[in-house]
Write a protein that holds these residues in place. Structure first.
Motif, short mmCIF file in Angstrom:
data_model
loop_
_atom_site.label_atom_id
_atom_site.label_comp_id
_atom_site.label_asym_id
_atom_site.label_seq_id
_atom_site.Cartn_x
_atom_site.Cartn_y
_atom_site.Cartn_z
N GLY A 105 -20.13 29.73 -26.27
CA GLY A 105 -20.73 29.26 -27.52
C GLY A 105 -21.56 30.33 -28.18
O GLY A 105 -21.11 31.45 -28.38
N GLU A 106 -22.81 29.99 -28.45
CA GLU A 106 -23.69 30.92 -29.14
C GLU A 106 -24.69 31.59 -28.20
O GLU A 106 -25.63 32.23 -28.66
N ALA A 107 -24.53 31.46 -26.90
CA ALA A 107 -25.47 32.04 -25.94
C ALA A 107 -25.25 33.55 -25.82
O ALA A 107 -24.14 34.01 -25.63
N ILE A 108 -26.35 34.29 -25.93
CA ILE A 108 -26.30 35.75 -25.85
C ILE A 108 -27.43 36.21 -24.95
O ILE A 108 -28.54 35.69 -25.04
N THR A 109 -27.17 37.18 -24.10
CA THR A 109 -28.22 37.82 -23.31
C THR A 109 -28.11 39.32 -23.51
O THR A 109 -27.02 39.86 -23.70
N PHE A 110 -29.25 39.98 -23.49
CA PHE A 110 -29.30 41.44 -23.60
C PHE A 110 -30.67 41.88 -23.12
O PHE A 110 -31.52 41.07 -22.76
N ARG A 111 -30.87 43.19 -23.08
CA ARG A 111 -32.17 43.74 -22.71
C ARG A 111 -32.70 44.56 -23.88
O ARG A 111 -31.95 45.30 -24.50
N VAL A 112 -33.99 44.41 -24.15
CA VAL A 112 -34.64 45.20 -25.20
C VAL A 112 -35.54 46.21 -24.50
O VAL A 112 -36.23 45.88 -23.53
N THR B 90 -32.84 36.19 -23.83
CA THR B 90 -31.78 35.20 -24.04
C THR B 90 -31.97 34.62 -25.42
O THR B 90 -33.09 34.47 -25.91
N TYR B 91 -30.85 34.32 -26.06
CA TYR B 91 -30.88 33.77 -27.41
C TYR B 91 -29.67 32.87 -27.59
O TYR B 91 -28.57 33.21 -27.18
N ALA B 92 -29.91 31.72 -28.18
CA ALA B 92 -28.81 30.81 -28.51
C ALA B 92 -28.78 30.65 -30.01
O ALA B 92 -29.66 30.01 -30.59
N GLY B 93 -27.82 31.26 -30.64
CA GLY B 93 -27.73 31.21 -32.09
C GLY B 93 -26.80 32.28 -32.60
O GLY B 93 -26.18 33.02 -31.84
N ILE B 94 -26.77 32.39 -33.89
CA ILE B 94 -25.92 33.39 -34.53
C ILE B 94 -26.76 34.63 -34.78
O ILE B 94 -27.82 34.56 -35.40
#
Length: 155
Positions: A71-78, A88-92
């Motif tokens: 779906g719209e779930a995204i993970t990354f490192r800043v 973690t972020y759920a969205g566009i």
């Protein structure tokens, strides 16, 4: 007669002080969710905020860390070059969001992960948010590309 004037003056001063305290309280209450402090990843790792504190984090999206889930779930490192924080972020995501690019996120730091409610990315190839530039410069990672171009352009 004199004591009546003195009494009125004290009442007016007390009323004005009460109105000042009340208006300050109302303004503070209204702004409680509108003030989000900015932190770099190094500051978050060094002194983790509480899970109920909303703040902004910014830096560069770490290369190789972007994972799109279902779906719209995204993970990354800043990262700011010295420390990295999982996000973690759920969205566009914004169109120009990508690895190695500057970003600012708003959210909370819960159990070692920044849970973002909003992600902002640069709006063109040369823009990076001022807070991110300041944090990266403080870590010695960012060099202004216009500094060398501006001196040769004769500005």
């Amino acid at each position: 007669m004199r004591s009546l004037k003195k009494k009125r003056r004290i009442q007016v001063i007390a009323l004005a002080a009460g109105a000042l305290v009340l208006s300050t309280g109302i303004i503070g209450y209204a702004m409680r969710d509108g003030i989000n402090l900015f932190r770099s990843p190094s500051q978050v790792v060094e002194a983790p905020p509480g899970p109920s504190e909303t703040f902004r984090i910014g830096g560069l999206v770490e290369e190789g860390s972007l994972v799109r889930g279902r779906g719209e779930a995204i993970t990354f490192r800043v990262t700011d070059g010295n420390a990295a924080v999982p996000v973690t972020y759920a969205g566009i995501l914004p169109d120009l969001f990508g690895e190695g690019q500057g970003m600012v996120g708003t959210g909370r730091y819960v159990d070692g992960t920044f849970e973002a409610t909003e992600i902002l990315a640069k709006h063109d190839e040369s823009y990076m948010p001022a807070e991110v530039i300041d944090a990266l410069e403080a870590q010695g990672v960012y060099v202004d590309p216009d500094a060398t171009a501006g001196s040769s352009a004769g500005n």
